[in-house]
Enzyme design. Structure first.
Site, PDB file in Angstrom:
ATOM      1  N   ASP A  94       0.844  -1.189   0.000  1.00 12.73           N
ATOM      2  CA  ASP A  94       0.000   0.000   0.000  1.00 12.73           C
ATOM      3  C   ASP A  94       0.887   1.248   0.000  1.00 12.73           C
ATOM      4  O   ASP A  94       1.840   1.344   0.788  1.00 12.73           O
ATOM      5  CB  ASP A  94      -0.910  -0.006   1.233  1.00 12.73           C
ATOM      6  CG  ASP A  94      -2.088   0.935   1.083  1.00 12.73           C
ATOM      7  OD1 ASP A  94      -2.473   1.225  -0.060  1.00 12.73           O
ATOM      8  OD2 ASP A  94      -2.623   1.379   2.108  1.00 12.73           O
ATOM      9  N   ASP A 124      -8.763   0.767   2.716  1.00 13.08           N
ATOM     10  CA  ASP A 124      -7.790   0.241   3.668  1.00 13.08           C
ATOM     11  C   ASP A 124      -8.185   0.745   5.061  1.00 13.08           C
ATOM     12  O   ASP A 124      -7.691   1.761   5.532  1.00 13.08           O
ATOM     13  CB  ASP A 124      -6.375   0.689   3.289  1.00 13.08           C
ATOM     14  CG  ASP A 124      -5.310  -0.123   3.986  1.00 13.08           C
ATOM     15  OD1 ASP A 124      -5.494  -1.342   4.133  1.00 13.08           O
ATOM     16  OD2 ASP A 124      -4.287   0.449   4.380  1.00 13.08           O
ATOM     17  N   GLU A 136     -12.686  17.239  -0.543  1.00 14.18           N
ATOM     18  CA  GLU A 136     -12.038  16.097  -1.197  1.00 14.18           C
ATOM     19  C   GLU A 136     -11.068  15.385  -0.253  1.00 14.18           C
ATOM     20  O   GLU A 136      -9.947  15.070  -0.624  1.00 14.18           O
ATOM     21  CB  GLU A 136     -11.322  16.552  -2.462  1.00 14.18           C
ATOM     22  CG  GLU A 136     -12.280  17.111  -3.513  1.00 14.18           C
ATOM     23  CD  GLU A 136     -11.570  17.586  -4.777  1.00 14.18           C
ATOM     24  OE1 GLU A 136     -12.162  17.453  -5.860  1.00 14.18           O
ATOM     25  OE2 GLU A 136     -10.427  18.081  -4.680  1.00 14.18           O
ATOM     26  N   THR A 151      -8.957  -4.946   4.703  1.00 13.72           N
ATOM     27  CA  THR A 151      -8.892  -4.165   3.465  1.00 13.72           C
ATOM     28  C   THR A 151      -9.993  -4.662   2.549  1.00 13.72           C
ATOM     29  O   THR A 151     -10.005  -5.844   2.182  1.00 13.72           O
ATOM     30  CB  THR A 151      -7.530  -4.310   2.773  1.00 13.72           C
ATOM     31  OG1 THR A 151      -6.492  -3.870   3.659  1.00 13.72           O
ATOM     32  CG2 THR A 151      -7.481  -3.504   1.485  1.00 13.72           C
ATOM     33  N   LYS A 201      -3.408  -1.087  10.723  1.00 14.14           N
ATOM     34  CA  LYS A 201      -3.704  -1.102   9.285  1.00 14.14           C
ATOM     35  C   LYS A 201      -3.930  -2.514   8.740  1.00 14.14           C
ATOM     36  O   LYS A 201      -4.281  -2.654   7.566  1.00 14.14           O
ATOM     37  CB  LYS A 201      -2.529  -0.480   8.520  1.00 14.14           C
ATOM     38  CG  LYS A 201      -2.194   0.952   8.915  1.00 14.14           C
ATOM     39  CD  LYS A 201      -3.202   1.934   8.371  1.00 14.14           C
ATOM     40  CE  LYS A 201      -3.020   2.107   6.887  1.00 14.14           C
ATOM     41  NZ  LYS A 201      -3.921   3.150   6.354  1.00 14.14           N
ATOM     42  N   ARG A 227      -6.968   4.397  13.936  1.00 17.70           N
ATOM     43  CA  ARG A 227      -5.999   5.486  14.087  1.00 17.70           C
ATOM     44  C   ARG A 227      -5.308   5.472  15.440  1.00 17.70           C
ATOM     45  O   ARG A 227      -4.109   5.808  15.531  1.00 17.70           O
ATOM     46  CB  ARG A 227      -6.692   6.835  13.858  1.00 17.70           C
ATOM     47  CG  ARG A 227      -7.295   7.009  12.477  1.00 17.70           C
ATOM     48  CD  ARG A 227      -6.273   6.845  11.365  1.00 17.70           C
ATOM     49  NE  ARG A 227      -6.865   7.109  10.044  1.00 17.70           N
ATOM     50  CZ  ARG A 227      -6.243   6.905   8.897  1.00 17.70           C
ATOM     51  NH1 ARG A 227      -5.012   6.406   8.903  1.00 17.70           N
ATOM     52  NH2 ARG A 227      -6.839   7.172   7.747  1.00 17.70           N
ATOM     53  N   HIS A 254      -3.172  14.557   0.851  1.00 14.99           N
ATOM     54  CA  HIS A 254      -3.325  13.695   2.030  1.00 14.99           C
ATOM     55  C   HIS A 254      -2.089  13.775   2.913  1.00 14.99           C
ATOM     56  O   HIS A 254      -2.191  13.900   4.144  1.00 14.99           O
ATOM     57  CB  HIS A 254      -3.563  12.253   1.575  1.00 14.99           C
ATOM     58  CG  HIS A 254      -3.610  11.254   2.683  1.00 14.99           C
ATOM     59  ND1 HIS A 254      -4.583  11.257   3.657  1.00 14.99           N
ATOM     60  CD2 HIS A 254      -2.796  10.194   2.983  1.00 14.99           C
ATOM     61  CE1 HIS A 254      -4.376  10.259   4.500  1.00 14.99           C
ATOM     62  NE2 HIS A 254      -3.300   9.600   4.110  1.00 14.99           N
ATOM     63  N   THR A 288      -4.366   6.600   0.213  1.00 14.60           N
ATOM     64  CA  THR A 288      -5.512   7.498   0.305  1.00 14.60           C
ATOM     65  C   THR A 288      -5.402   8.617  -0.723  1.00 14.60           C
ATOM     66  O   THR A 288      -4.341   9.228  -0.874  1.00 14.60           O
ATOM     67  CB  THR A 288      -5.599   8.105   1.711  1.00 14.60           C
ATOM     68  OG1 THR A 288      -5.649   7.046   2.673  1.00 14.60           O
ATOM     69  CG2 THR A 288      -6.833   8.979   1.863  1.00 14.60           C
ATOM     70  N   GLU A 296      -9.286   4.722  -1.482  1.00 13.53           N
ATOM     71  CA  GLU A 296      -8.161   4.360  -2.341  1.00 13.53           C
ATOM     72  C   GLU A 296      -8.666   3.618  -3.574  1.00 13.53           C
ATOM     73  O   GLU A 296      -9.835   3.239  -3.669  1.00 13.53           O
ATOM     74  CB  GLU A 296      -7.177   3.433  -1.599  1.00 13.53           C
ATOM     75  CG  GLU A 296      -6.583   3.993  -0.328  1.00 13.53           C
ATOM     76  CD  GLU A 296      -5.446   3.123   0.189  1.00 13.53           C
ATOM     77  OE1 GLU A 296      -4.777   2.442  -0.633  1.00 13.53           O
ATOM     78  OE2 GLU A 296      -5.221   3.109   1.409  1.00 13.53           O
ATOM     79  N   GLN A 354      -2.778   2.825  15.325  1.00 10.71           N
ATOM     80  CA  GLN A 354      -1.739   3.248  14.401  1.00 10.71           C
ATOM     81  C   GLN A 354      -0.774   4.225  15.061  1.00 10.71           C
ATOM     82  O   GLN A 354       0.451   4.116  14.907  1.00 10.71           O
ATOM     83  CB  GLN A 354      -2.376   3.887  13.167  1.00 10.71           C
ATOM     84  CG  GLN A 354      -1.403   4.311  12.085  1.00 10.71           C
ATOM     85  CD  GLN A 354      -2.108   4.904  10.873  1.00 10.71           C
ATOM     86  OE1 GLN A 354      -3.332   4.887  10.780  1.00 10.71           O
ATOM     87  NE2 GLN A 354      -1.334   5.435   9.946  1.00 10.71           N
ATOM     88  N   GLU A 374     -10.341   4.586   4.393  1.00  6.33           N
ATOM     89  CA  GLU A 374      -9.423   5.273   3.490  1.00  6.33           C
ATOM     90  C   GLU A 374      -9.907   5.085   2.055  1.00  6.33           C
ATOM     91  O   GLU A 374     -10.107   3.944   1.605  1.00  6.33           O
ATOM     92  CB  GLU A 374      -7.986   4.766   3.642  1.00  6.33           C
ATOM     93  CG  GLU A 374      -7.346   5.243   4.941  1.00  6.33           C
ATOM     94  CD  GLU A 374      -5.860   5.001   5.009  1.00  6.33           C
ATOM     95  OE1 GLU A 374      -5.182   5.719   5.770  1.00  6.33           O
ATOM     96  OE2 GLU A 374      -5.357   4.095   4.301  1.00  6.33           O
TER      97      GLU A 374
END
Length: 420
Positions: free
Chosen positions: A122, A226, A358, A250, A246, A230, A129, A344, A194, A233, A192
């Protein structure tokens, strides 16, 4: 003579698309290859068994190729042959040659992971971002190395699941009340926005990949969420980076939109790279350096639907072609079916009140959980609640803004953590 397939005007699976996926049905539980057209799945095993592709020159059994439980065998075939298969399918659909027993209504099929995935990496390649996240971290500035090579880490294959598989809130270690390590369910569950893409032609171990050939090694694209815890993380970031934060889930959409279908939407990247990339990462033709794919993320909470943001694949600072070239540059080799996540994808557009529109995750929207996001019904949120559902959408438009093809949905519902 076959039947005429009507394609609803709002269908993502138009004649310009012809994506590939893996289906099963109650009547035939065997996994096999298919494409989607309108409200139907075209069973490619049944289609090829009837001899529709017999005019194509192929050493082997195309029926066996499409009777596989993954698309790996098909994706590994030469691009020219895969292109001819797609053209033949389009020809037979438009000329009403498809027999009815080759078709199954989409709401009667079960979708599966489209590829056997041995590797998943990833990336972290959206400038917007990265900027938004860096301003919330110690040091604030984007690291210098980010501008010289695509940032990427190896992730987990075992937790890649097909839409609409649910995602369970993970448990792990996080800081409570500032700096107290605590074990329990994540309190800061995020999505996220992606895209992912699959390797077709493999890159042999010990060899490199020329960027001019990068698109020949990409089978096609899917949506990718994904999911991120947080708080876990943050606890894991020093010294080695994220792990459980993470690696617990997914989600990907189940229909792979091919490079052939996306060819008409090739375009220049939004951002000019400064400093210029090293020669091995320099795409020779800016006007075809990336793909114009519009993105949207939707939240379903308590039976209400909210658009959380939009974006576009072309916003990426480091394009998919640069990403896959960089990945192969240390001669690690790449196998058919390897999955690469773009990272992301955020943009910088704002509404008439100056609010960013966005943003590709809640971590950005809430400024690391320091403020609330107000939904259109007036309720406020920071991160995802149990029972929330996230839906990612993507499509390509012509110059008049008409949708030409879509990717279907990538959806996942958040389940509560295990108790005890």
């Amino acid at each position: 003579m076959g039947i005429e397939i009507e394609i609803p005007p709002d269908s993502p699976f138009t004649i310009a698309n012809i994506p590939f996926g893996i289906i099963s049905t109650n009547a035939n539980p065997n996994l096999r290859c298919a494409t989607a057209i309108g409200n139907f799945a075209l069973d490619l095993a049944a289609y090829s068994q009837k001899g529709y592709l017999s005019s194509l020159i192929f050493e082997g059994s195309i029926v066996d190729v499409f009777n596989q439980p993954t698309l790996n065998t098909f994706a590994a075939l030469p691009h020219s042959f895969r292109r001819d298969v797609r053209k033949a399918i389009i020809r037979d659909i438009t000329s009403s040659q498809i027999e009815e027993d080759c078709l199954v209504l989409l709401d009667q099929v079960t979708m599966h992971l489209p590829m056997h995935i041995e590797g998943y990496s990833d990336f972290y390649c959206s400038l917007e971002h990265c900027h938004n996240c860096s301003t919330m971290a110690v040091g604030a500035a984007i690291p210098k190395n980010w501008f010289y090579a695509p940032s990427v880490y190896n992730s987990r294959v075992s937790s890649v699941v097909p839409s609409p598989h649910p995602i369970r809130r993970p448990r792990g270690v996080y800081y409570k009340e500032g700096d107290v390590p605590t074990y329990g369910p994540s309190q800061e569950l995020d999505f996220e926005l992606e895209m992912g893409y699959f390797v077709s032609k493999p890159v042999e171990y010990g060899s490199e990949l020329r960027i001019t050939e990068a698109d020949e090694h990409i089978f096609g694209f899917v949506l990718l969420n994904d999911w991120s815890a947080r708080d876990l993380q943050v606890f894991e970031m020093k010294p080695l980076g994220p792990f459980h934060g993470k690696g617990f889930g997914t989600s990907i959409s189940t229909w792979i939109v091919t490079m052939d279908a996306l060819e008409a939407f090739r375009c220049s990247p939004k951002t000019k790279q400064d400093p210029p990339p090293f020669p091995h990462l320099e795409w020779p033709r800016s006007e075809s350096g990336t793909i114009d794919i519009k993105l949207r993320v939707v939240l379903v909470r308590k039976n209400k639907t909210f658009v959380l943001g939009t974006s576009n694949l072309k916003y990426l600072y480091w394009t998919p072609f640069q990403q896959i070239t960089h990945h192969a540059s240390a001669m690690c080799g790449m196998k058919t079916g390897d999955l690469l996540g773009t990272g992301t994808i955020s943009g910088d557009a704002v509404d008439d009140q100056g609010r960013k529109m966005e943003l590709g995750c809640l971590y950005e929207a809430t400024q690391a959980g320091s403020k609330y996001v107000t939904l259109t019904d007036g309720t406020q949120m920071k991160y995802l609640d149990d029972g929330d559902e996230i839906i990612l959408e993507a499509w390509c438009e012509d110059t008049n803004g008409k949708k030409i093809l879509g990717f279907g949905e990538c959806r996942g519902k958040l389940l509560p953590a295990f108790s005890g």
